[in-house]
Design a protein around this motif. Structure first.
Motif, PDB file in Angstrom:
ATOM      1  N   GLY A  99     -11.148 -13.140   2.298  1.00 18.26           N
ATOM      2  CA  GLY A  99      -9.935 -13.534   3.000  1.00 18.26           C
ATOM      3  C   GLY A  99      -9.382 -12.491   3.944  1.00 18.26           C
ATOM      4  N   ILE A 100     -10.275 -11.740   4.614  1.00 13.83           N
ATOM      5  CA  ILE A 100      -9.834 -10.741   5.596  1.00 13.83           C
ATOM      6  C   ILE A 100      -9.847 -11.422   6.960  1.00 13.83           C
ATOM      7  CG2 ILE A 100     -10.321  -8.492   6.620  1.00 13.83           C
ATOM      8  CD1 ILE A 100     -11.784  -7.781   4.022  1.00 13.83           C
ATOM      9  N   ALA A 101      -8.653 -11.746   7.460  1.00 10.28           N
ATOM     10  CA  ALA A 101      -8.559 -12.559   8.665  1.00 10.28           C
ATOM     11  C   ALA A 101      -8.469 -11.751   9.946  1.00 10.28           C
ATOM     12  CB  ALA A 101      -7.342 -13.493   8.568  1.00 10.28           C
TER      13      ALA A 101
ATOM     14  N   ALA B  46      -5.435  -6.151  10.750  1.00 11.21           N
ATOM     15  CA  ALA B  46      -4.337  -5.702   9.882  1.00 11.21           C
ATOM     16  C   ALA B  46      -4.730  -5.816   8.410  1.00 11.21           C
ATOM     17  CB  ALA B  46      -3.082  -6.524  10.161  1.00 11.21           C
ATOM     18  N   ASP B  47      -5.433  -6.906   8.069  1.00 11.63           N
ATOM     19  CA  ASP B  47      -5.906  -7.055   6.684  1.00 11.63           C
ATOM     20  C   ASP B  47      -6.895  -5.953   6.330  1.00 11.63           C
ATOM     21  OD1 ASP B  47      -4.387  -9.331   6.345  1.00 11.63           O
ATOM     22  OD2 ASP B  47      -6.023 -10.728   6.763  1.00 11.63           O
ATOM     23  N   MET B  48      -7.750  -5.608   7.294  1.00  7.35           N
ATOM     24  CA  MET B  48      -8.726  -4.553   7.038  1.00  7.35           C
ATOM     25  C   MET B  48      -8.043  -3.197   6.896  1.00  7.35           C
ATOM     26  SD  MET B  48     -11.892  -3.879   6.465  1.00  7.35           S
ATOM     27  CE  MET B  48     -12.842  -5.292   7.064  1.00  7.35           C
TER      28      MET B  48
ATOM     29  N   ILE C 131       1.784   0.493  -3.241  1.00  6.23           N
ATOM     30  CA  ILE C 131       0.955  -0.076  -2.186  1.00  6.23           C
ATOM     31  C   ILE C 131       1.153   0.719  -0.912  1.00  6.23           C
ATOM     32  CG2 ILE C 131       0.526  -2.118  -0.771  1.00  6.23           C
ATOM     33  CD1 ILE C 131      -0.371  -2.497  -3.571  1.00  6.23           C
ATOM     34  N   LEU C 132       0.102   1.381  -0.451  1.00  5.95           N
ATOM     35  CA  LEU C 132       0.201   2.130   0.797  1.00  5.95           C
ATOM     36  C   LEU C 132       0.460   1.168   1.943  1.00  5.95           C
ATOM     37  CD1 LEU C 132      -2.738   4.648   0.450  1.00  5.95           C
ATOM     38  CD2 LEU C 132      -0.326   5.203   0.565  1.00  5.95           C
ATOM     39  N   GLY C 133       1.420   1.509   2.780  1.00  2.00           N
ATOM     40  CA  GLY C 133       1.707   0.687   3.941  1.00  2.00           C
ATOM     41  C   GLY C 133       2.682  -0.427   3.659  1.00  2.00           C
ATOM     42  N   LEU C 134       3.128  -0.562   2.386  1.00  3.89           N
ATOM     43  CA  LEU C 134       4.088  -1.596   2.042  1.00  3.89           C
ATOM     44  C   LEU C 134       5.292  -0.961   1.369  1.00  3.89           C
ATOM     45  CD1 LEU C 134       1.798  -4.382   0.548  1.00  3.89           C
ATOM     46  CD2 LEU C 134       2.646  -4.206   2.880  1.00  3.89           C
ATOM     47  N   SER C 135       6.460  -1.528   1.621  1.00  6.74           N
ATOM     48  CA  SER C 135       7.655  -1.064   0.930  1.00  6.74           C
ATOM     49  C   SER C 135       7.701  -1.709  -0.450  1.00  6.74           C
ATOM     50  CB  SER C 135       8.901  -1.461   1.739  1.00  6.74           C
ATOM     51  OG  SER C 135       9.012  -2.882   1.772  1.00  6.74           O
ATOM     52  N   GLU C 136       8.733  -1.383  -1.235  1.00  4.10           N
ATOM     53  CA  GLU C 136       8.837  -1.941  -2.580  1.00  4.10           C
ATOM     54  C   GLU C 136       8.952  -3.455  -2.569  1.00  4.10           C
ATOM     55  OE1 GLU C 136      11.980  -0.076  -4.645  1.00  4.10           O
ATOM     56  OE2 GLU C 136      11.036   1.907  -4.710  1.00  4.10           O
ATOM     57  N   SER C 137       9.467  -4.013  -1.494  1.00  2.00           N
ATOM     58  CA  SER C 137       9.594  -5.469  -1.391  1.00  2.00           C
ATOM     59  C   SER C 137       8.317  -6.139  -0.942  1.00  2.00           C
ATOM     60  CB  SER C 137      10.717  -5.819  -0.404  1.00  2.00           C
ATOM     61  OG  SER C 137      10.364  -5.362   0.911  1.00  2.00           O
ATOM     62  N   GLY C 138       7.294  -5.338  -0.624  1.00  5.85           N
ATOM     63  CA  GLY C 138       6.030  -5.911  -0.187  1.00  5.85           C
ATOM     64  C   GLY C 138       5.936  -6.081   1.317  1.00  5.85           C
ATOM     65  N   GLN C 139       6.958  -5.644   2.035  1.00  2.00           N
ATOM     66  CA  GLN C 139       6.942  -5.767   3.491  1.00  2.00           C
ATOM     67  C   GLN C 139       6.346  -4.501   4.120  1.00  2.00           C
ATOM     68  OE1 GLN C 139       7.810  -8.691   4.866  1.00  2.00           O
ATOM     69  NE2 GLN C 139       8.041  -9.290   2.713  1.00  2.00           N
ATOM     70  N   PRO C 140       5.848  -4.597   5.376  1.00  2.00           N
ATOM     71  CA  PRO C 140       5.262  -3.426   6.041  1.00  2.00           C
ATOM     72  C   PRO C 140       6.234  -2.248   6.077  1.00  2.00           C
ATOM     73  CG  PRO C 140       4.760  -5.411   7.265  1.00  2.00           C
ATOM     74  CD  PRO C 140       5.728  -5.825   6.191  1.00  2.00           C
ATOM     75  N   ASP C 141       5.734  -1.079   5.769  1.00  2.00           N
ATOM     76  CA  ASP C 141       6.539   0.136   5.739  1.00  2.00           C
ATOM     77  C   ASP C 141       6.441   0.835   7.093  1.00  2.00           C
ATOM     78  OD1 ASP C 141       7.793   2.514   5.296  1.00  2.00           O
ATOM     79  OD2 ASP C 141       6.628   3.063   3.517  1.00  2.00           O
ATOM     80  N   PRO C 142       7.554   0.925   7.851  1.00  2.00           N
ATOM     81  CA  PRO C 142       7.508   1.542   9.185  1.00  2.00           C
ATOM     82  C   PRO C 142       7.174   3.027   9.145  1.00  2.00           C
ATOM     83  CG  PRO C 142       9.778   1.135   8.514  1.00  2.00           C
ATOM     84  CD  PRO C 142       8.914   0.466   7.483  1.00  2.00           C
ATOM     85  N   ASN C 143       7.341   3.662   7.998  1.00  2.00           N
ATOM     86  CA  ASN C 143       7.059   5.096   7.890  1.00  2.00           C
ATOM     87  C   ASN C 143       5.597   5.385   7.606  1.00  2.00           C
ATOM     88  OD1 ASN C 143       9.818   5.795   8.211  1.00  2.00           O
ATOM     89  ND2 ASN C 143      10.202   5.264   6.065  1.00  2.00           N
ATOM     90  N   TYR C 144       4.794   4.328   7.394  1.00  2.00           N
ATOM     91  CA  TYR C 144       3.391   4.544   7.062  1.00  2.00           C
ATOM     92  C   TYR C 144       2.556   4.563   8.335  1.00  2.00           C
ATOM     93  CZ  TYR C 144      -1.336   3.669   5.423  1.00  2.00           C
ATOM     94  OH  TYR C 144      -2.685   3.745   5.212  1.00  2.00           O
TER      95      TYR C 144
ATOM     96  N   GLN D 153      -0.595   3.843   9.836  1.00  2.00           N
ATOM     97  CA  GLN D 153      -1.794   3.071   9.496  1.00  2.00           C
ATOM     98  C   GLN D 153      -3.017   3.632  10.213  1.00  2.00           C
ATOM     99  OE1 GLN D 153      -1.898  -0.837   8.788  1.00  2.00           O
ATOM    100  NE2 GLN D 153       0.180  -1.045   8.022  1.00  2.00           N
ATOM    101  N   PRO D 154      -4.209   3.407   9.641  1.00  2.00           N
ATOM    102  CA  PRO D 154      -5.446   3.856  10.278  1.00  2.00           C
ATOM    103  C   PRO D 154      -5.582   3.273  11.686  1.00  2.00           C
ATOM    104  CG  PRO D 154      -5.860   3.112   8.046  1.00  2.00           C
ATOM    105  CD  PRO D 154      -4.456   2.736   8.366  1.00  2.00           C
ATOM    106  N   SER D 155      -6.098   4.068  12.598  1.00  2.00           N
ATOM    107  CA  SER D 155      -6.207   3.641  13.999  1.00  2.00           C
ATOM    108  C   SER D 155      -7.517   2.891  14.215  1.00  2.00           C
ATOM    109  CB  SER D 155      -6.139   4.866  14.922  1.00  2.00           C
ATOM    110  OG  SER D 155      -7.162   5.764  14.578  1.00  2.00           O
ATOM    111  N   THR D 156      -7.524   1.612  13.836  1.00  2.00           N
ATOM    112  CA  THR D 156      -8.692   0.766  14.072  1.00  2.00           C
ATOM    113  C   THR D 156      -8.228  -0.617  14.457  1.00  2.00           C
ATOM    114  OG1 THR D 156     -10.665  -0.195  13.092  1.00  2.00           O
ATOM    115  CG2 THR D 156      -8.836   0.188  11.607  1.00  2.00           C
ATOM    116  N   ASN D 157      -8.914  -1.232  15.368  1.00  2.00           N
ATOM    117  CA  ASN D 157      -8.557  -2.561  15.838  1.00  2.00           C
ATOM    118  C   ASN D 157      -9.646  -3.580  15.547  1.00  2.00           C
ATOM    119  OD1 ASN D 157      -6.044  -1.755  17.027  1.00  2.00           O
ATOM    120  ND2 ASN D 157      -7.223  -0.782  18.666  1.00  2.00           N
ATOM    121  N   ALA D 158     -10.540  -3.259  14.638  1.00  2.00           N
ATOM    122  CA  ALA D 158     -11.656  -4.164  14.371  1.00  2.00           C
ATOM    123  C   ALA D 158     -11.896  -4.266  12.878  1.00  2.00           C
ATOM    124  CB  ALA D 158     -12.915  -3.659  15.080  1.00  2.00           C
ATOM    125  N   LEU D 159     -12.674  -5.293  12.519  1.00  2.00           N
ATOM    126  CA  LEU D 159     -13.085  -5.447  11.128  1.00  2.00           C
ATOM    127  C   LEU D 159     -14.229  -4.480  10.873  1.00  2.00           C
ATOM    128  CD1 LEU D 159     -13.065  -9.354  10.861  1.00  2.00           C
ATOM    129  CD2 LEU D 159     -11.262  -7.773  10.223  1.00  2.00           C
TER     130      LEU D 159
END
Length: 622
Positions: free
Chosen positions: A495-497, A500-502, A519-532, A534-540
């Motif tokens: 289910g990697i669409a 961002a999923d990758m 969860i790296l990249g997620l806040s406690e509520s499960g939403q994206p963490d702006p302080n994280y 993320q790896p610099s990749t645009n592909a699967l």
């Protein structure tokens, strides 16, 4: 803080397995675990009063495992640690040291380097006398490693000859004592099944061989012209031997005698149990007989009663899944459910958790069918429908025994489910199992059993779904860069669409490697963490996967769990009360940070713990 207590300790105390004095032992434990000064002081006091070695008490307390303690000691004395795979030992190398010498010094010659160096595994690398003697036998070109006591003992058992040849000799000797004409398939004599008979030796050899190969089950199956013996190793059945058909009746009868079953009853199934000592371990075998068209089939489940409960981390829990399960275990009441098909490791997980919660101040009671793991200090009840002891009746009786924690082996019907919910509501911590595909479908399953939605929402603390995958042997695996077709297959299966999923997958992989919680990249509520960042990749992209090389039969050793832990939240409670389909519950739980079994498996595959094919094999049913 421990100086006064340590004053009485002898610095030169020699222990059974490896030579660690008590002061160093406590220092290693304090540096390497979360053990408190109070815990260690209690162990020292216990050792003083019971006259038992402190190292033995430390290992029994599960503060540190034998393997970890040996690793810590190896680092301290600067001797490399090794974990031997007994079944992969080369007999020609092993027997360079005679068996009686290897057992005398607790040493195993496990390999020879390209330069001719002999690689020795010892329990006590400081045993100068042993090393001097071995140098006279093997030459001075030796390299010494340290291994655990249990690993050494399991390796020494490999001195035994090949099981197939031993069985052939035993069966041949049986044939010499009686001709085919004298062997009536409908009758057996006492001599056929006596303790020293060839048949008794055959049964012992089969069981010992299965234990050495780390099998979980033995299947003795009659066929038209022969008797098939198969072992289940790491979840897979493997043919190991074929015996003459004429030995079937005596073979089954011998097993029935051991399990205290009726020898003359061949038309109805029977169940029994017996114990056996092999090497340094004690094993219980649960026996089941079944009449089939070609005779009686026997299945024996092997349970190692000498083994200690694994920690949650050793079982395969990590990150947010580990944190949420640990949070649920700290609650004084409520229900924690484990779900998965037969053979997915639910009983092992419960055994680990109950062993962890088993304290003198807590009353733990269980009702099981069957009782697989015996836990000292826990009141375990065996289901017996013939005597009226069903899960429901057993649970009803347990509630009158002033329990703190209750474990119901399986919730099979509405009555048991209602009683379990009521127990959770009245101040008990309840564990049980269900058979569903994933954690989310477990909750609607309780609805199907007639449990009110608001009761489910208020009692269930967590649901753990699990499967078991085989673990790769590092020496038998190789890494490779997946091609585009493999990447597309991974994306479709897991289910990697999008990129961002990758990115999230790689972030979780990093967290698993570093052992962090959350969860790296997620806040406690499960939403994206702006302080994280993320790896610099645009592909699967996946840089590395792992695959087998060489003989597949020796490429896996042991199994590890893949899990998803659904923790009840206010939003999930609303969905359950609203009779929402399991798909919506699954989506909400994932949005709140739940790592699915597929994702957990894929991360373990990325780390080289297992293969992609293994993960897909056990999760493809969903």
């Amino acid at each position: 803080m421990l100086l006064d207590t340590l004053a009485w300790l002898s610095i030169t105390l020699i222990l059974k397995t490896m030579r660690i004095n008590d002061a160093l032992l406590l220092e290693l434990v304090k540096q390497s675990t979360k053990a408190t000064d109070e815990q260690l002081k209690n162990l020292v006091d216990q050792g003083r009063s019971s006259k038992k070695p402190l190292q033995e008490l430390v290992l029994q307390s599960d503060i540190v495992s034998e393997k970890d303690l040996t690793r810590f000691y190896a680092t301290h004395i600067d001797v490399p640690f090794v974990e031997i795979i007994p079944k992969n030992l080369r007999k020609d190398v092993l027997k360079l040291i005679p068996e009686h010498i290897a057992r005398q010094y607790n040493v195993v010659l496990f390999d020879v380097d390209e330069d001719g160096s002999k690689l020795l595994a010892m329990e006590d690398p400081d045993d100068v006398q042993a090393i001097n003697f071995l140098q006279k036998q093997l030459g001075t070109n030796i390299k010494v490693f340290i291994a655990t006591h249990s690993n050494i003992q399991a390796s020494l058992d490999q001195y035994r000859s090949n099981i197939a040849s031993e069985l052939t000799q035993v069966i041949a000797s049986d044939a010499e004592t009686a001709s085919d004409a004298e062997k009536d398939l409908e009758e057996i004599s006492e001599a056929d099944v006596a303790e020293d008979s060839p048949i008794a030796q055959t049964v012992s050899l089969i069981i010992e061989d299965a234990i050495k190969q780390a099998a979980s089950d033995i299947h003795v199956e009659p066929r038209e012209d022969y008797v098939s013996v198969r072992y289940r190793i790491d979840g897979q059945l493997q043919q190991t031997n074929k015996l003459p058909k004429k030995v079937l009746l005596a073979l089954v009868s011998r097993i029935k005698i051991l399990a205290n079953l009726k020898i003359d009853e061949r038309r109805a199934p029977q169940d029994g149990r017996f114990k056996i000592n092999v090497g340094s371990g004690q094993y219980a075998l649960r026996v089941s007989t079944l009449p089939i068209t070609d005779g009686e089939k026997v299945a024996m489940r092997i349970l190692n009663e000498s083994s200690k409960a694994q920690t949650l981390e050793e079982l395969g829990f990590w990150g947010i899944s580990l944190e949420r399960l640990q949070q649920a275990l700290t609650r004084p009441h409520g229900m924690i459910l484990f779900t998965g098909p037969t053979g997915s490791g639910k009983s092992t997980s419960l055994f680990s958790i109950l062993s962890r919660l088993n304290l003198p101040t807590v009353n733990i009671s269980t009702v099981e069918d069957p009782v697989e793991y015996k836990i000292p200090g826990v009141n375990q009840v065996q289901v017996n429908p013939m005597a009226g002891m069903t899960f429901a009746n057993g649970l009803r009786a347990l509630l009158r025994q002033d329990p703190n924690i209750i474990m119901v082996g399986e919730i099979r019907d509405r009555e048991t489910a209602n009683l379990a919910v009521q127990a959770a509501l009245t101040g008990h911590l309840v564990f049980s199992t269900l058979h569903t595909n994933n954690a989310a479908t477990c909750l609607p399953r309780l609805l199907d059993m007639g449990i009110e939605p608001f009761l489910i929402a208020s009692t269930v603390r967590a649901v753990v779904a699990q499967r078991l995958v085989r673990k790769l042997v590092p020496e038998a695996a190789e890494s490779f860069k997946p091609d585009e077709a493999t990447l597309n297959r991974v994306a479709s299966a897991f289910g990697i669409a999008n990129a961002a999923d990758m990115q999230r997958l790689h972030a979780l992989e990093l967290q698993a490697i570093e052992g962090r919680i959350g969860i790296l990249g997620l806040s406690e509520s499960g939403q994206p963490d702006p302080n994280y960042n993320q790896p610099s990749t645009n592909a699967l992209t996946i840089e590395k996967l792992w695959r087998l090389k060489g003989n597949i039969g020796s490429s896996f050793r042991g199994r590890i769990g893949i899990y998803e832990v659904l923790q009840m939240s206010p939003e999930l409670q609303k969905l359950i009360i609203g009779d929402t389909p399991s798909e919506a519950i699954q989506a909400q739980a994932t949005a709140e940070g739940m790592i699915t079994m597929q994702t957990d498996g894929l991360i373990k595959a990325l780390r080289g713990i297992t293969t992609l094919e293994e993960v897909m094999r056990v999760t493809s049913e969903r």
